[in-house]
Design a protein around this motif. Structure first.
Motif, short mmCIF file in Angstrom:
data_model
loop_
_atom_site.label_atom_id
_atom_site.label_comp_id
_atom_site.label_asym_id
_atom_site.label_seq_id
_atom_site.Cartn_x
_atom_site.Cartn_y
_atom_site.Cartn_z
N UNK A 1 69.14 133.71 25.13
CA UNK A 1 69.57 132.31 24.98
C UNK A 1 70.84 132.21 24.13
N UNK A 2 70.86 132.85 22.99
CA UNK A 2 71.99 132.73 22.07
C UNK A 2 73.25 133.38 22.62
N UNK A 3 73.13 134.61 23.09
CA UNK A 3 74.31 135.35 23.58
C UNK A 3 74.91 134.68 24.81
N UNK A 4 74.07 134.29 25.77
CA UNK A 4 74.59 133.66 26.99
C UNK A 4 75.23 132.31 26.68
N UNK A 5 74.64 131.55 25.74
CA UNK A 5 75.24 130.27 25.35
C UNK A 5 76.63 130.47 24.76
N UNK A 6 76.73 131.40 23.81
CA UNK A 6 78.00 131.63 23.13
C UNK A 6 79.05 132.19 24.07
N UNK A 7 78.66 133.10 24.95
CA UNK A 7 79.61 133.66 25.91
C UNK A 7 80.14 132.59 26.87
N UNK A 8 79.23 131.74 27.36
CA UNK A 8 79.65 130.67 28.27
C UNK A 8 80.59 129.70 27.58
N UNK A 9 80.34 129.43 26.31
CA UNK A 9 81.22 128.51 25.56
C UNK A 9 82.55 129.17 25.20
N UNK A 10 82.55 130.48 25.02
CA UNK A 10 83.81 131.18 24.78
C UNK A 10 84.69 131.17 26.02
N UNK A 11 84.05 131.29 27.18
CA UNK A 11 84.80 131.28 28.44
C UNK A 11 85.31 129.87 28.75
N UNK A 12 84.42 128.88 28.62
CA UNK A 12 84.77 127.48 28.88
C UNK A 12 84.24 126.61 27.74
N UNK A 13 85.04 126.38 26.70
CA UNK A 13 84.56 125.64 25.52
C UNK A 13 84.03 124.23 25.83
N UNK A 14 84.57 123.58 26.87
CA UNK A 14 84.12 122.23 27.22
C UNK A 14 83.07 122.24 28.33
N UNK A 15 82.37 123.35 28.45
CA UNK A 15 81.34 123.51 29.47
C UNK A 15 80.09 122.73 29.09
N UNK A 16 79.85 121.62 29.75
CA UNK A 16 78.71 120.76 29.43
C UNK A 16 77.38 121.48 29.65
N UNK A 17 77.30 122.26 30.72
CA UNK A 17 76.05 122.99 31.01
C UNK A 17 75.71 123.95 29.88
N UNK A 18 76.73 124.63 29.35
CA UNK A 18 76.50 125.58 28.26
C UNK A 18 76.02 124.87 27.00
N UNK A 19 76.58 123.69 26.72
CA UNK A 19 76.13 122.91 25.55
C UNK A 19 74.69 122.45 25.75
N UNK A 20 74.38 121.97 26.95
CA UNK A 20 73.01 121.53 27.24
C UNK A 20 72.02 122.69 27.12
N UNK A 21 72.45 123.85 27.58
CA UNK A 21 71.61 125.05 27.51
C UNK A 21 71.43 125.50 26.06
N UNK A 22 72.51 125.46 25.29
CA UNK A 22 72.45 125.88 23.88
C UNK A 22 71.56 124.96 23.06
N UNK A 23 71.73 123.65 23.25
CA UNK A 23 71.04 122.68 22.41
C UNK A 23 69.58 122.48 22.83
N UNK A 24 69.30 122.57 24.15
CA UNK A 24 67.93 122.26 24.56
C UNK A 24 67.37 123.15 25.66
N UNK A 25 68.03 123.19 26.82
CA UNK A 25 67.43 123.81 28.01
C UNK A 25 67.09 125.28 27.81
N UNK A 26 67.92 126.02 27.09
CA UNK A 26 67.63 127.43 26.87
C UNK A 26 66.57 127.67 25.81
N UNK A 27 66.48 126.74 24.87
CA UNK A 27 65.50 126.86 23.79
C UNK A 27 64.11 126.39 24.20
N UNK A 28 64.07 125.36 25.03
CA UNK A 28 62.80 124.70 25.31
C UNK A 28 61.73 125.61 25.91
#
Length: 199
Positions: A70-97
């Motif tokens: 969860x953590x590594x994939x979130x950070x990598x996706x945000x490094x590639x596309x900082x304004x990636x809404x899906x990555x933010x949603x995944x980091x904050x909730x979808x990946x954790x839940x």
């Protein structure tokens, strides 16, 4: 001799789990970045699909590996596309839940349902609070920021309420789908996919 063989097997299992986790991270990043190919219209869908990867990792790998995925994939996706809404949603909730959901399984059903809804709404409230400070400083209050976030400046409170209710219903559906996926995997798919088992 037997102890050395056991240590060797443990080392092989650890390496296998680490390798599979790295591949799952790569797949999650691809999914999280794919939503941007369609102008962000698939952000929620991709975040939900990536969360199923975490579900599988929690079922088959266990330990700290799902959290690392969860953590590594979130950070990598945000490094590639900082304004990636899906990555933010995944980091904050979808990946954790999914991992939190597994931890909640031993809680009585009614209490579990209440806690899930409280958790979802707390994440939404926190997200709007952060966005208010970062993106909507012109808003005079939290309800005003919520209105801007959900429907644009000057959005009527009833519209915000309707969107909030819809979001909660969508979360109930999402939770149901994850539950059915886990049940189907445990009952039917695990035996058919023995070659994927890590434990």
């Amino acid at each position: 001799m037997k102890k050395n063989r056991t240590n060797h097997m443990t080392s092989i299992q650890r390496t296998k789990r680490l390798t599979v986790s790295a591949l799952l991270c790569a797949l999650s990043v691809v999914l999280l970045c794919a939503g941007r190919l369609f102008d962000g219209s698939l952000d929620l869908t991709m975040a939900a699909l990536a969360s199923l990867i975490v579900v599988w990792a929690a079922e088959e790998i266990g330990g700290s590996y799902p959290w690392l995925i969860w953590l590594v994939s979130s950070l990598l996706a945000l490094l590639i596309l900082p304004l990636n809404t899906a990555a933010w949603e995944y980091l904050i909730f979808a990946g954790l839940y999914p991992m939190i959901r597994v931890l909640m399984e031993k809680i009585p059903l009614v209490l579990r349902i209440i806690l899930k809804q409280l958790l979802f709404n707390a994440v939404i409230a926190l997200g709007v609070l952060v966005l208010w400070q970062l993106l909507f400083p012109m808003a005079q209050s939290y309800p005003a920021a919520l209105g801007i976030f959900l429907g644009g400046e000057g959005a009527h409170w009833a519209y915000s309420l309707a969107v909030g209710i819809t979001a909660n219903l969508a979360f109930v559906l999402y939770d149901f789908v994850i539950g059915r996926f886990i049940a189907a995997y445990r009952v039917n798919l695990r035996q058919k996919l023995k070659f994927l088992q890590m434990k």
